[in-house]
Motif scaffolding. Structure first.
Motif, PDB file in Angstrom:
ATOM      1  N   LEU A  59       2.546  -5.108  -4.374  1.00  0.00           N
ATOM      2  CA  LEU A  59       1.224  -5.144  -4.373  1.00  0.00           C
ATOM      3  C   LEU A  59       0.843  -4.391  -3.362  1.00  0.00           C
ATOM      4  CD1 LEU A  59       2.268  -8.636  -3.022  1.00  0.00           C
ATOM      5  CD2 LEU A  59       1.576  -8.429  -4.909  1.00  0.00           C
ATOM      6  N   TRP A  60       1.188  -3.244  -2.910  1.00  0.00           N
ATOM      7  CA  TRP A  60       0.496  -2.604  -2.682  1.00  0.00           C
ATOM      8  C   TRP A  60       0.423  -1.117  -3.440  1.00  0.00           C
ATOM      9  CZ3 TRP A  60      -0.119  -0.984   3.485  1.00  0.00           C
ATOM     10  CH2 TRP A  60      -0.579   0.097   3.306  1.00  0.00           C
ATOM     11  N   ALA A  61       0.771  -1.024  -4.578  1.00  0.00           N
ATOM     12  CA  ALA A  61       0.059   0.322  -5.247  1.00  0.00           C
ATOM     13  C   ALA A  61      -1.458  -0.557  -6.363  1.00  0.00           C
ATOM     14  CB  ALA A  61       1.831   0.291  -6.650  1.00  0.00           C
ATOM     15  N   TYR A  62      -0.457  -1.741  -6.712  1.00  0.00           N
ATOM     16  CA  TYR A  62      -1.225  -3.104  -7.363  1.00  0.00           C
ATOM     17  C   TYR A  62      -3.175  -2.498  -6.766  1.00  0.00           C
ATOM     18  CZ  TYR A  62      -2.492  -6.719 -10.390  1.00  0.00           C
ATOM     19  OH  TYR A  62      -2.783  -7.479 -11.555  1.00  0.00           O
ATOM     20  N   PHE A  63      -2.394  -3.300  -5.753  1.00  0.00           N
ATOM     21  CA  PHE A  63      -4.314  -3.854  -5.140  1.00  0.00           C
ATOM     22  C   PHE A  63      -4.416  -1.998  -4.738  1.00  0.00           C
ATOM     23  CE2 PHE A  63      -2.405  -8.132  -4.252  1.00  0.00           C
ATOM     24  CZ  PHE A  63      -3.028  -8.514  -5.728  1.00  0.00           C
ATOM     25  N   GLU A  64      -4.520  -1.196  -4.384  1.00  0.00           N
ATOM     26  CA  GLU A  64      -4.486  -0.040  -4.675  1.00  0.00           C
ATOM     27  C   GLU A  64      -4.833   0.560  -2.927  1.00  0.00           C
ATOM     28  OE1 GLU A  64      -7.194   0.867  -7.465  1.00  0.00           O
ATOM     29  OE2 GLU A  64      -5.795   1.148  -9.010  1.00  0.00           O
ATOM     30  N   VAL A  65      -3.898  -0.200  -1.931  1.00  0.00           N
ATOM     31  CA  VAL A  65      -4.504  -0.658  -0.960  1.00  0.00           C
ATOM     32  C   VAL A  65      -5.184   1.293   0.009  1.00  0.00           C
ATOM     33  CG1 VAL A  65      -3.329  -0.935   1.766  1.00  0.00           C
ATOM     34  CG2 VAL A  65      -3.002  -2.280  -0.471  1.00  0.00           C
ATOM     35  N   ALA A  66      -5.812   1.206   0.486  1.00  0.00           N
ATOM     36  CA  ALA A  66      -6.429   2.117   1.242  1.00  0.00           C
ATOM     37  C   ALA A  66      -5.856   2.509   2.716  1.00  0.00           C
ATOM     38  CB  ALA A  66      -7.920   2.757   0.741  1.00  0.00           C
ATOM     39  N   SER A  67      -4.959   4.109   2.818  1.00  0.00           N
ATOM     40  CA  SER A  67      -4.480   3.975   3.754  1.00  0.00           C
ATOM     41  C   SER A  67      -4.469   5.611   3.970  1.00  0.00           C
ATOM     42  CB  SER A  67      -2.561   3.474   3.795  1.00  0.00           C
ATOM     43  OG  SER A  67      -1.982   4.378   4.903  1.00  0.00           O
ATOM     44  N   SER A  68      -5.591   6.350   5.428  1.00  0.00           N
ATOM     45  CA  SER A  68      -4.467   7.118   5.618  1.00  0.00           C
ATOM     46  C   SER A  68      -3.659   7.933   5.960  1.00  0.00           C
ATOM     47  CB  SER A  68      -5.474   7.554   7.601  1.00  0.00           C
ATOM     48  OG  SER A  68      -6.956   6.570   7.675  1.00  0.00           O
ATOM     49  N   THR A  69      -2.207   7.583   5.685  1.00  0.00           N
ATOM     50  CA  THR A  69      -1.050   8.208   6.175  1.00  0.00           C
ATOM     51  C   THR A  69      -0.663   6.682   4.946  1.00  0.00           C
ATOM     52  OG1 THR A  69      -1.108   6.812   7.929  1.00  0.00           O
ATOM     53  CG2 THR A  69      -1.720   9.168   8.479  1.00  0.00           C
ATOM     54  N   PRO A  70       0.431   8.321   4.500  1.00  0.00           N
ATOM     55  CA  PRO A  70       1.878   7.156   3.827  1.00  0.00           C
ATOM     56  C   PRO A  70       2.846   6.461   4.602  1.00  0.00           C
ATOM     57  CG  PRO A  70       2.775   9.220   3.793  1.00  0.00           C
ATOM     58  CD  PRO A  70       1.135   9.268   4.762  1.00  0.00           C
ATOM     59  N   TYR A  71       3.191   4.778   3.749  1.00  0.00           N
ATOM     60  CA  TYR A  71       3.645   4.329   4.769  1.00  0.00           C
ATOM     61  C   TYR A  71       5.606   4.784   4.434  1.00  0.00           C
ATOM     62  CZ  TYR A  71       4.208   1.980   0.601  1.00  0.00           C
ATOM     63  OH  TYR A  71       4.708   1.586  -0.664  1.00  0.00           O
TER      64      TYR A  71
END
Length: 668
Positions: A59-71
């Motif tokens: 889901l994170w990839a599918y919705f292209e979630v914007a984050s300043s740092t990787p999880y």
């Protein structure tokens, strides 16, 4: 349709509806990018709960979630308990994702109508413009990430702007509806010590004006942590003199230079940073101050809006709610998909009983939401909105707040539209989402919730903690999910959080609802399994009732229950034990009702008030709310309560007698 019964097949999606659905598009994406091929929704659901890491990272990839740092990972552990870490290491902002569709043109973001204002619309660009100005001014006022910003405002555009502005800069949002009494608001906001309060001067409901100037003054006086009050003249736009000193007018807050989109910096906060605090009342103590995280709410709402509401950029979603209910937060999540949201402030049946349907036609609503209780009002009046209004864009219905009946389902197909994806969904304030809900790939059966939601490992347990099928049991969740509360505010050792959901089945979330799951995965909710009151979709803690009622002169003790009855109706009686020599009369009943309405809300007022000889208690000193509720819902007394566990066993006899009289009267 007139003789519909539970489980009857009412609608089957067309091939085109299924293939164009967001669920099917996601399944196609999984096949193309992950090599995962699922034949149907049930197989997709099973993967989503068995491979928790795989599902949520997809889901994170599918919705292209914007984050300043990787999880580091999607989830740090799979045991169901408070403190699970989701997408640890990430830095995101919920409001940034809500507004990232702004640059796609002048499409409407927010339709709005109230009993005070005519139908209007706010574009995505205008919404973004106002949010950036207000957010920048909040920063100038000294609001920092983690500070609490609260509102006492109706369901109008200004409230949405304030929420998005506060969360855009990392402040923690909380909201109370203006129909809440002073005591209700203070009990909530005093726990979280807000820095800023947005307040309106009143509201209009059913053609009647409710001035809240004095209430605002009392609330501000009780919150010493406040540094700024923003005053909105809404009921009377010409009354610009705030009720408290040094307050700022809403128009003054907005009267600043625009902040270009490319220059505005969203505060991307750590994975466990609180987004908002919502309140759910319990049976003891103050209302629970439930904190959800940015990343948790974001992931859950992307999933909910996309797959279980099937929202798209051209969609328009409406649900009748107030700002004091988590459904307000959930409906605004439609902005995540680039959909338009409809905000309505006022009575659902004024100036005409079909006012919401006219609004739906005028706004081109595609997803219409309300409670089953509202449906009963329309059915009693013989309304047929589908014959009166152009509802050609309407493709789905969202029923929520209380269990929906087969008759409610049938009414929509008979009176609104024959080709309709009719959904009933159920969740809670605690998760700001749903446990069981809908999929556009599945058929609709009367009174049935279509399925368990993706990522929600929901089951029915018996009293021994064993899973049961096609029988009524406790709604439980056996694997963690992102929108679990990060904590309860002020619950330093986590004890209240644990006791609320994990004290019955170790390592399992027990929500407090009765559920039945059949062999095809369809779900039925049968009301509360605990003593929390569910009144017209709003959950009320019994402790709130007792705090008010037992302050009334002459009241020695009290007990209240709420029974969900057939047909989607409710019966909420209050039982009062009076002081020696005092008789419950009409004047005392009036005093009790006035106290509840003034301190809390009209929903807290009971249907009936009875004088009783005694209030039943357990040996450990707890009021026996659940056994009394079961007795009034025609459980056999010996199954409803164990007299051996009571301090005063004869106290139950009066309630058994009331249940018998009600049963006889119903037959008569």
């Amino acid at each position: 349709m007139t003789m519909v019964k539970e489980g009857d097949l009412l609608w089957t999606p067309s091939k085109q509806f299924v293939e164009s659905s967001n669920v099917m598009l996601f399944m196609n994406w999984l096949r193309a990018t992950r090599g995962l091929d699922f034949p149907d929704y049930d197989a997709l659901w099973r993967w989503s709960v068995e491979d928790t890491e795989g599902f949520w990272t997809a889901l994170w990839a599918y919705f292209e979630v914007a984050s300043s740092t990787p999880y580091l990972r999607a989830v740090d552990r799979l045991d169901m308990a408070p403190g699970v870490r989701w997408f640890e290491g990430s830095h995101v902002n919920y409001a940034e994702h809500m507004l990232r569709h702004e640059g796609e043109g002048d499409e409407v973001a927010l339709h709005h109508l109230s009993e005070i204002r005519p139908l209007g619309a706010m574009t995505r660009r205008e919404l973004g413009r106002q949010v950036r100005i207000v957010a920048t001014q909040l920063r100038a006022l000294g609001v920092k990430p983690g500070d609490r910003v609260v509102s006492y405002m109706p369901n109008i555009p200004e409230t949405a702007v304030a929420m998005l502005a506060a969360t855009a800069i990392g402040a923690i949002w909380s909201s109370a509806a203006p129909e809440f009494g002073v005591k209700t608001v203070i009990e909530r906001f005093s726990q979280i010590e807000p820095k800023v309060l947005f307040a309106a001067d009143g509201y209009r409901f059913g053609g009647k004006d409710f001035d809240r100037t004095e209430e605002v003054r009392s609330i501000v006086a009780a919150l010493p942590s406040l540094k700024t009050v923003v005053w909105l003249p809404y009921l009377n736009e010409t009354r610009e003199t705030p009720p408290v000193a040094d307050a700022m007018l809403w128009r003054e807050l907005l009267d600043h230079s625009e902040v270009p989109r490319h220059l505005f910096v969203y505060e991307r906060v750590p994975f466990d940073h609180p987004l908002w605090i919502v309140f759910s009342s319990g049976t003891t103590g103050l209302p629970k101050a439930i904190a959800h995280s940015h990343v948790g709410a974001l992931m859950e709402h992307l999933k909910l809006a996309h797959f279980h509401l099937n929202l798209k950029p051209e969609s328009v979603i409406f649900f009748y709610t107030t700002t004091g209910w988590v459904m307000w937060n959930i409906v605004l999540a439609g902005l995540l998909m680039g959909s338009a949201v409809v905000a309505y402030d006022g009575s659902p049946v004024h100036p005409a009983p079909d006012v919401l349907w006219k609004m739906a036609a005028d706004t081109g609503t595609t997803c219409f939401g309300a409670s089953p209780t509202y449906v009963q009002i329309l059915e009693r009046q013989g309304l047929e909105p589908g014959k009166t209004f152009d509802l050609s864009r309407l493709d789905s219905i969202l029923l929520g707040g209380s269990p929906a009946t087969p008759e409610s389902f049938a009414w929509f197909y008979r009176s609104v539209k024959s080709d309709l994806w009719l959904t009933s969904q159920s969740g809670g304030t605690e998760i700001a989402s749903g446990f069981v809900g809908a999929s556009p790939t599945l058929p609709v059966h009367a009174g049935e919730i279509q399925t368990r939601m993706l990522g929600m490992d929901v089951h029915a347990f018996d009293d021994d903690g064993k899973e049961i099928l096609d029988a009524v049991g406790e709604l439980v969740v056996t694997r963690p999910f992102p929108s679990m509360p990060v904590f309860f505010w002020g619950d330093k050792d986590g004890r209240r959080y644990h006791e609320s959901y994990f004290d019955v089945y170790p390592g399992v979330w027990r929500h407090g609802d009765f559920i039945k799951i059949n062999d095809r995965g369809g779900c039925y909710i049968y009301g509360r399994s605990d003593s929390t009151l569910n009144r017209y979709g709003v959950r009320i803690g019994t402790s709130e009732i007792y705090r008010a009622v037992e302050q009334v002169e002459g009241v020695a003790d009290s007990l209240i229950v709420c029974c969900e009855l057939s047909g989607g109706t409710f019966y909420m009686p209050l039982f009062v034990k009076t002081a020696p020599g005092v008789t419950l009369d009409d004047q005392m009943r009036k005093s009790i009702n006035s106290k509840l309405r003034q301190d809390y809300s009209p929903r807290h007022v009971p249907d009936e008030i009875h004088q009783v000889p005694d209030i039943p208690y357990t040996l450990t000193g707890k009021k026996m709310e659940i056994p009394v509720r079961k007795i009034l819902m025609d459980w056999a007394p010996e199954r409803a309560a164990s007299r051996d566990a009571m301090t005063n066993p004869p106290a139950l006899d009066w309630y058994i007698g009331l249940a018998t009289r009600r049963r006889v009267n119903a037959v008569a």
